[in-house]
Design a protein around this motif. Structure first.
Motif, PDB file in Angstrom:
ATOM      1  N   SER A  49      46.648 -21.452 -27.380  1.00  0.00           N
ATOM      2  CA  SER A  49      46.744 -20.028 -27.043  1.00  0.00           C
ATOM      3  C   SER A  49      45.403 -19.331 -26.932  1.00  0.00           C
ATOM      4  O   SER A  49      45.332 -18.206 -26.433  1.00  0.00           O
ATOM      5  CB  SER A  49      47.607 -19.298 -28.080  1.00  0.00           C
ATOM      6  N   GLY A  50      44.341 -19.970 -27.377  1.00  0.00           N
ATOM      7  CA  GLY A  50      43.007 -19.418 -27.187  1.00  0.00           C
ATOM      8  C   GLY A  50      42.855 -18.030 -27.761  1.00  0.00           C
ATOM      9  O   GLY A  50      43.229 -17.762 -28.909  1.00  0.00           O
ATOM     10  N   THR A  51      42.334 -17.110 -26.955  1.00  0.00           N
ATOM     11  CA  THR A  51      42.055 -15.752 -27.416  1.00  0.00           C
ATOM     12  C   THR A  51      43.238 -14.813 -27.249  1.00  0.00           C
ATOM     13  O   THR A  51      43.096 -13.607 -27.461  1.00  0.00           O
ATOM     14  CB  THR A  51      40.846 -15.189 -26.658  1.00  0.00           C
ATOM     15  N   GLY A  52      44.388 -15.322 -26.859  1.00  0.00           N
ATOM     16  CA  GLY A  52      45.595 -14.516 -26.831  1.00  0.00           C
ATOM     17  C   GLY A  52      45.963 -13.928 -25.489  1.00  0.00           C
ATOM     18  O   GLY A  52      46.867 -13.086 -25.407  1.00  0.00           O
ATOM     19  N   ILE A  53      45.328 -14.372 -24.415  1.00  0.00           N
ATOM     20  CA  ILE A  53      45.601 -13.789 -23.099  1.00  0.00           C
ATOM     21  C   ILE A  53      47.061 -14.007 -22.698  1.00  0.00           C
ATOM     22  O   ILE A  53      47.761 -13.074 -22.288  1.00  0.00           O
ATOM     23  CB  ILE A  53      44.655 -14.378 -22.044  1.00  0.00           C
ATOM     24  N   ALA A  76      40.722 -16.370 -34.183  1.00  0.00           N
ATOM     25  CA  ALA A  76      40.335 -15.094 -34.787  1.00  0.00           C
ATOM     26  C   ALA A  76      40.283 -13.985 -33.744  1.00  0.00           C
ATOM     27  O   ALA A  76      40.649 -12.833 -34.024  1.00  0.00           O
ATOM     28  CB  ALA A  76      38.983 -15.235 -35.481  1.00  0.00           C
ATOM     29  N   ALA A  77      39.844 -14.311 -32.527  1.00  0.00           N
ATOM     30  CA  ALA A  77      39.800 -13.305 -31.461  1.00  0.00           C
ATOM     31  C   ALA A  77      41.211 -12.847 -31.106  1.00  0.00           C
ATOM     32  O   ALA A  77      41.455 -11.652 -30.886  1.00  0.00           O
ATOM     33  CB  ALA A  77      39.095 -13.871 -30.235  1.00  0.00           C
ATOM     34  N   ALA A  78      42.148 -13.779 -31.044  1.00  0.00           N
ATOM     35  CA  ALA A  78      43.534 -13.410 -30.753  1.00  0.00           C
ATOM     36  C   ALA A  78      44.114 -12.557 -31.872  1.00  0.00           C
ATOM     37  O   ALA A  78      44.832 -11.573 -31.621  1.00  0.00           O
ATOM     38  CB  ALA A  78      44.377 -14.668 -30.548  1.00  0.00           C
TER      39      ALA A  78
END
Length: 254
Positions: A49-53, A76-78
């Protein structure tokens, strides 16, 4: 097999990733509603999911989302962007070992990430966490490379200056790897999308890519000089445009 550093190679690119990577058009949801019966409230595992895009796409459409991401910085960014939404659940796990319970979600989605996974391990794991009748969905924003002079020049830049662009390009995903996860009867759909950049945004978009030499690499300065040159050659009113084909692949989990 996925790259041995696939879970860490974006750690020093998170800020650019958050700011400059494209989202997914709402038409993705239209396709899934029409062809898979997606309805609000169904649980989604967003794997890689990475940064939540992509998680945001489904949260905004009324879905609880279990965002499974092995990279701590991206996770953490997500969490910073989406953590106030009680339907968002951040999970430290991988595509091959999500840590989610058996039969716990209605959809497993991987956006811009499947080419990092091991298909042989992913298929059984995703079927384990899917409820009966569930769906597996793969998404990519595929940048067009040969439709405008600017896009041709940008593609040439990546081949010249990228550290391993050719080997990590998601278009290396094969029909066999898709069938290994989605099954033989999977469906492909496509919808258009785009991004428009000034030079600073174009630079950030490039530096969000794992194959772009970062600031401590000797190829960093030559790459940015080439980027500025092609921007100046092709900009119109201080902007250039990325055109994407947003690809949607989906198949049943049972």
């Amino acid at each position: 097999m996925p790259s041995p550093n696939a879970t860490t190679r974006f750690s020093d690119r998170v800020e650019n990733y958050v700011r400059y990577r494209p989202g997914y058009p709402a038409e993705v949801l239209d396709v899934l509603r029409a062809e898979t019966g997606l309805v609000p409230g169904q649980a989604v595992a967003d794997v890689g999911s990475g940064t939540g895009i992509s998680a945001k796409l489904f949260l905004d459409a009324g879905h609880p989302v279990y965002a499974v991401e092995p990279n701590a910085e991206m996770r953490a960014a997500a969490e910073a962007m989406l953590g106030d939404d009680e339907r968002f659940h951040s999970v430290a796990g991988s595509a091959e070992a999500t840590t989610l319970p058996d039969a716990s979600v209605d959809y497993v989605v991987a956006a811009q990430a499947f080419h990092w996974f091991d298909p042989a391990a992913v298929g059984p794991e995703w079927r384990r966490i899917l409820r009966p009748g569930g769906w597996m969905v793969l998404l990519w924003n595929t940048r067009q490379t040969d439709t405008t002079p600017f896009l041709r020049a940008y593609e040439a830049l990546l081949h010249e200056h990228g550290t391993d662009y050719a080997s990590v390009n998601h278009e290396n995903v094969t029909a066999d790897s898709l069938r290994a996860v989605l099954g033989g009867g999977y469906t492909r759909r496509m919808v258009p999308s785009a991004q428009v950049f000034d030079f600073e945004a174009l630079k950030g978009r490039l530096l969000s890519s794992s194959y772009a030499p970062n600031v401590d690499h000797p190829g960093h300065v030559p790459m940015l000089a080439a980027l500025e040159r092609i921007f100046n050659e092709h900009q119109q009113e201080g902007r250039v445009r990325f055109e994407y084909d947003t690809e949607i692949y989906f198949g049943r989990g049972d």
